[in-house]
Design an enzyme around this catalytic site. Structure first.
Site, PDB file in Angstrom:
ATOM      1  CB  ILE A 140       7.896  -9.181  46.806  1.00 53.15           C
ATOM      2  CG1 ILE A 140       8.491  -8.783  48.150  1.00 53.15           C
ATOM      3  CG2 ILE A 140       9.004  -9.372  45.764  1.00 53.15           C
ATOM      4  CD1 ILE A 140       9.505  -9.752  48.700  1.00 53.15           C
ATOM      5  N   PRO A 141       6.496  -7.458  43.997  1.00 47.68           N
ATOM      6  CG  PRO A 141       7.067  -5.526  42.792  1.00 47.68           C
ATOM      7  CD  PRO A 141       7.245  -6.186  44.139  1.00 47.68           C
ATOM      8  CB  CYS A 142       6.984 -12.104  41.662  1.00 51.74           C
ATOM      9  SG  CYS A 142       5.406 -12.726  42.299  1.00 51.74           S
ATOM     10  CG  HIS A 143       2.542  -8.344  39.354  1.00 49.30           C
ATOM     11  ND1 HIS A 143       2.726  -8.072  40.692  1.00 49.30           N
ATOM     12  CD2 HIS A 143       2.255  -7.138  38.778  1.00 49.30           C
ATOM     13  CE1 HIS A 143       2.558  -6.780  40.907  1.00 49.30           C
ATOM     14  NE2 HIS A 143       2.271  -6.193  39.761  1.00 49.30           N
ATOM     15  NE  ARG A 144       4.880  -3.663  39.697  1.00 47.51           N
ATOM     16  CZ  ARG A 144       4.955  -2.851  40.738  1.00 47.51           C
ATOM     17  NH1 ARG A 144       6.155  -2.495  41.210  1.00 47.51           N
ATOM     18  NH2 ARG A 144       3.862  -2.376  41.313  1.00 47.51           N
TER      19      ARG A 144
END
Length: 248
Positions: free
Chosen positions: A149-153
């Site tokens: 889940i790309p929370c870095h985005r």
């Protein structure tokens, strides 16, 4: 790794416990390569439950999930490409134990395409909680399956990347590898430009939206707020869906 008492008890049974019982009680774990280095990944019969970097993986998992861990011979199908791309394909996630709010935050983060970023306020608006920006940041910080889940985005509105479970340098590296022009984002934020509009399409976008990246300089207009862009006659992009002004 310290022996789990539950596994010790199962081992003492007169007969081997059925595999289905073990899968319901325990989690499997494996070390795998990823864009930011080697990671430890735990998964249950419901899907991938935990992604961790560095030392202390087993203890952190047990404290958070309360399940014993068993080593796996190989990673679950689809895990390696999902870690590389942020696209799950058929890979399942086990998000049991998260609150409805946490799950809604993570589901919104999954909508952000590779190569793009959104501010924390965008997540809050997407889940119908526009005033819960701080709580959104807390939920993203507790994402049990980063990369998948790309929370870095999700980044700060001032152009800085913000905090990340694996550290800000890793977050920057991931975004750059995905094609985000962080220097441009920071430069625009320094000029108080948080939205870009095209006078040929009449659409206003977040700066990293793939539609915004196609606007030529002669037809590009920057705005501090979505309200300003609307007042100038622009409508929000249907792709990146700006729906909440970032802090001015």
């Amino acid at each position: 790794m310290t022996q789990d008492p539950l596994l010790t008890g199962l081992a003492a049974l007169a007969v081997e416990p059925p595999e289905s019982l073990l899968e319901r009680i325990a989690a499997r774990w494996v070390r795998v390569p990823a864009p930011i280095g080697e990671l430890a990944v735990a998964y249950t019969d419901q899907g991938v439950a935990y992604v961790h970097a560095g030392e202390g993986f087993a203890q952190a998992f047990r404290e958070r999930f309360g399940r014993p861990l068993l080593p796996a011979a190989r990673p679950p199908a689809g895990l390696l490409p999902a870690l590389r791309t942020g696209r799950l394909g058929g890979l399942r996630l086990d998000l049991r134990g998260l609150s409805p709010f946490q799950r809604s935050v993570l589901e919104a983060a999954r909508e952000i395409p590779r190569g793009e970023v959104r501010p924390y306020a965008w997540i809050a608006a997407r889940i119908g909680r526009p005033r819960a920006v701080r709580a959104v940041g807390t939920a993203l910080g507790r994402n049990p399956v980063p990369l998948l889940i790309p929370c870095h985005r999700v980044t700060r509105s001032d152009g800085m990347v913000g905090d990340y479970v694996f550290g800000s340098p890793a977050k920057e590296r991931l975004l750059i590898e995905e094609g985000v022009d962080l220097e441009r984002v920071r430069a625009l934020a320094g000029e108080r430009v948080f939205y870009l509009a095209s006078d040929t399409t009449g659409v206003v976008c977040f700066p990293t939206c793939h539609n915004a990246r196609r606007i030529t300089a002669a037809h590009r207009h920057g705005f501090r707020s979505l309200a300003q862009a609307r007042a100038a006659g622009y409508r929000p992009c249907r792709t990146c869906r700006p729906a909440q002004d970032v802090p001015a």
